[in-house]
Motif scaffolding. Structure first.
Motif, PDB file in Angstrom:
ATOM      1  N   SER A 114       0.832  -1.201   0.000  1.00  0.00           N
ATOM      2  CA  SER A 114       0.000   0.000   0.000  1.00  0.00           C
ATOM      3  C   SER A 114       0.869   1.254   0.000  1.00  0.00           C
ATOM      4  CB  SER A 114      -0.903   0.008   1.240  1.00  0.00           C
ATOM      5  OG  SER A 114      -1.463   1.284   1.451  1.00  0.00           O
ATOM      6  N   SER A 115       0.649   2.138  -0.982  1.00  0.00           N
ATOM      7  CA  SER A 115       1.451   3.366  -1.062  1.00  0.00           C
ATOM      8  C   SER A 115       1.094   4.333   0.069  1.00  0.00           C
ATOM      9  CB  SER A 115       1.241   4.054  -2.411  1.00  0.00           C
ATOM     10  OG  SER A 115      -0.120   4.368  -2.608  1.00  0.00           O
ATOM     11  N   HIS A 116      -0.184   4.373   0.453  1.00  0.00           N
ATOM     12  CA  HIS A 116      -0.605   5.249   1.556  1.00  0.00           C
ATOM     13  C   HIS A 116       0.075   4.841   2.858  1.00  0.00           C
ATOM     14  CE1 HIS A 116      -3.700   6.518  -1.253  1.00  0.00           C
ATOM     15  NE2 HIS A 116      -4.095   7.451  -0.402  1.00  0.00           N
TER      16      HIS A 116
ATOM     17  N   HIS B 167      -7.183  -2.050   0.093  1.00  0.00           N
ATOM     18  CA  HIS B 167      -6.050  -2.953   0.315  1.00  0.00           C
ATOM     19  C   HIS B 167      -6.431  -4.033   1.315  1.00  0.00           C
ATOM     20  CE1 HIS B 167      -3.035  -0.580  -1.870  1.00  0.00           C
ATOM     21  NE2 HIS B 167      -3.554   0.499  -1.320  1.00  0.00           N
ATOM     22  N   SER B 168      -5.652  -5.105   1.303  1.00  0.00           N
ATOM     23  CA  SER B 168      -5.783  -6.151   2.317  1.00  0.00           C
ATOM     24  C   SER B 168      -4.839  -5.833   3.467  1.00  0.00           C
ATOM     25  CB  SER B 168      -5.425  -7.510   1.712  1.00  0.00           C
ATOM     26  OG  SER B 168      -4.049  -7.514   1.314  1.00  0.00           O
ATOM     27  N   TRP B 169      -4.992  -6.560   4.572  1.00  0.00           N
ATOM     28  CA  TRP B 169      -4.108  -6.327   5.717  1.00  0.00           C
ATOM     29  C   TRP B 169      -2.651  -6.611   5.361  1.00  0.00           C
ATOM     30  CZ3 TRP B 169      -4.573  -3.466   9.712  1.00  0.00           C
ATOM     31  CH2 TRP B 169      -5.810  -3.239  10.292  1.00  0.00           C
ATOM     32  N   SER B 170      -2.416  -7.640   4.576  1.00  0.00           N
ATOM     33  CA  SER B 170      -1.035  -7.957   4.204  1.00  0.00           C
ATOM     34  C   SER B 170      -0.418  -6.827   3.389  1.00  0.00           C
ATOM     35  CB  SER B 170      -0.990  -9.267   3.407  1.00  0.00           C
ATOM     36  OG  SER B 170      -1.750  -9.160   2.209  1.00  0.00           O
ATOM     37  N   GLN B 171      -1.225  -6.166   2.560  1.00  0.00           N
ATOM     38  CA  GLN B 171      -0.712  -5.083   1.722  1.00  0.00           C
ATOM     39  C   GLN B 171      -0.367  -3.845   2.546  1.00  0.00           C
ATOM     40  OE1 GLN B 171      -3.816  -4.656  -1.201  1.00  0.00           O
ATOM     41  NE2 GLN B 171      -3.137  -6.422  -2.384  1.00  0.00           N
ATOM     42  N   VAL B 172      -1.200  -3.490   3.523  1.00  0.00           N
ATOM     43  CA  VAL B 172      -0.900  -2.304   4.335  1.00  0.00           C
ATOM     44  C   VAL B 172       0.231  -2.582   5.317  1.00  0.00           C
ATOM     45  CG1 VAL B 172      -3.209  -1.326   4.108  1.00  0.00           C
ATOM     46  CG2 VAL B 172      -2.705  -2.823   6.046  1.00  0.00           C
TER      47      VAL B 172
ATOM     48  N   CYS C 298       2.717  -4.697   4.800  1.00  0.00           N
ATOM     49  CA  CYS C 298       3.938  -4.694   3.988  1.00  0.00           C
ATOM     50  C   CYS C 298       4.365  -3.264   3.691  1.00  0.00           C
ATOM     51  CB  CYS C 298       3.696  -5.462   2.691  1.00  0.00           C
ATOM     52  SG  CYS C 298       5.138  -5.519   1.604  1.00  0.00           S
ATOM     53  N   GLY C 299       3.396  -2.408   3.354  1.00  0.00           N
ATOM     54  CA  GLY C 299       3.707  -1.000   3.116  1.00  0.00           C
ATOM     55  C   GLY C 299       4.293  -0.338   4.349  1.00  0.00           C
ATOM     56  N   ALA C 300       3.726  -0.655   5.510  1.00  0.00           N
ATOM     57  CA  ALA C 300       4.234  -0.089   6.761  1.00  0.00           C
ATOM     58  C   ALA C 300       5.679  -0.525   7.007  1.00  0.00           C
ATOM     59  CB  ALA C 300       3.349  -0.508   7.935  1.00  0.00           C
TER      60      ALA C 300
END
Length: 229
Positions: free
Chosen positions: A92-94, A150-155, A157-159
Motif C-alpha cells: 500500500s502506497s498510503h 487494500h488487504s491487511w497484508s498489503q498495508v 507490507c507498506g508499513a
C-alpha cells in the motif's frame, strides 16, 4: 464527446459507503499523504532549507520504490470498483508513505532536537508529537483496509517498507549528508536559489523570531529618527 471514455483522477478519488460516518472520516484521513506532499512543496518554496529538500527527496524515493514493488509483486487489490482500480495493491502506497513520514519525523525529534531544552514541557511536547504521528499513520493504514482498497497484508507490507526506508534515509541524511550541508549551501546554484542550511541552529523558530524582532526595532528607530530631522 459522448464517445469518450472518462476516467477519474484516482490520486484524490476516494470512495466510502454511503451513510457510513466512520467510512467518511477514514476516507478524509486517507488523503493525509496528499497533504504531506503539499506541505513539503510549500515549505521548500518558502523556507528553502536543505534538510527539508532532502526529506522530500526521500519521500519521492519512497514513492518510486512503492511503484517498483507493486509491479514486481503484481498482487491485485482486494476489490475492483467498475474496473477503476486496476493497478496492483502490494504494498500500500498510503501506508508506506505515512510510516516513512512518521518514522523519519520521530527520529528527527529524538536525534536532531535533543540539543533543545530538556524541560518537562519540551519532553512532553515531543511525546505528544510522536504519538500523534504514529496514530495518524495507523488511522490511514486502517482506512485502506476498511474502505477495501487494500488487504491487511498489503498495508502491513507498506508499513514495514516505509519504516525501514524511513530509518535508512534518516541515518543517511543525519550521518552522511548533514555534515556536507554547509558546503552544498555555498554552491553558486544554492546561493542563486537562496537555498540555506539551518542544521546548526538549535531552534530555528526562535532564531527567526528574535532576528525579525530585532530588525523591526532597528528599522523603526531609523524611521523615527528620519521623521524627527
Amino acid at each position: 464527446m459522448a464517445d469518450l471514455e472518462w476516467k477519474p483522477f484516482s490520486l484524490t478519488y476516494v470512495e466510502y459507503p454511503k451513510g457510513d460516518t466512520i467510512g467518511k472520516f477514514l476516507a478524509v484521513s486517507s488523503l493525509a499523504p496528499i497533504a504531506i506532499i503539499v506541505g513539503f512543496i510549500t515549505l521548500i518554496l518558502f523556507r528553502r532549507d536543505l534538510h527539508t529538500i532532502m526529506f522530500f527527496a526521500g519521500a519521492m524515493i519512497n514513492e518510486i520504490l512503492n511503484l517498483l514493488l507493486k509491479y514486481i509483486i503484481a498482487e491485485p487489490r482486494p476489490v475492483l470498483r467498475g474496473g477503476l482500480y486496476t493497478e496492483y495493491g502490494m504494498p500500500s502506497s498510503h501506508s508506506q508513505m505515512m510510516w516513512f513520514f512518521a518514522v523519519y519525523s520521530i527520529l528527527f525529534l529524538i536525534f536532531r532536537l535533543r540539543h533543545i531544552s530538556n524541560s518537562v514541557m519540551e519532553l512532553l511536547w515531543k511525546v505528544v508529537v510522536a504519538v500523534g504521528l504514529v496514530t495518524t499513520a495507523g488511522i490511514v493504514m486502517y482506512s485502506r483496509v476498511y474502505l477495501l482498497y487494500h488487504s491487511w497484508s498489503q498495508v502491513l507490507c507498506g508499513a514495514l517498507v516505509g519504516i525501514l526506508l524511513g530509518c535508512g534515509w534518516f541515518m543517511l541524511i543525519h550521518l552522511v549528508l548533514t555534515p556536507l550541508f554547509p558546503v552544498i549551501a555555498s554552491w553558486s546554484v544554492c546561493e542563486h536559489l537562496m537555498i540555506r542550511d539551518t542544521s546548526l541552529i538549535p531552534n530555528i523558530l526562535w532564531f527567526e523570531y528574535t532576528h525579525a524582532r530585532t530588525e523591526n526595532r532597528t528599522r523603526s528607530r531609523k524611521l523615527t529618527s528620519m521623521k524627527s530631522q
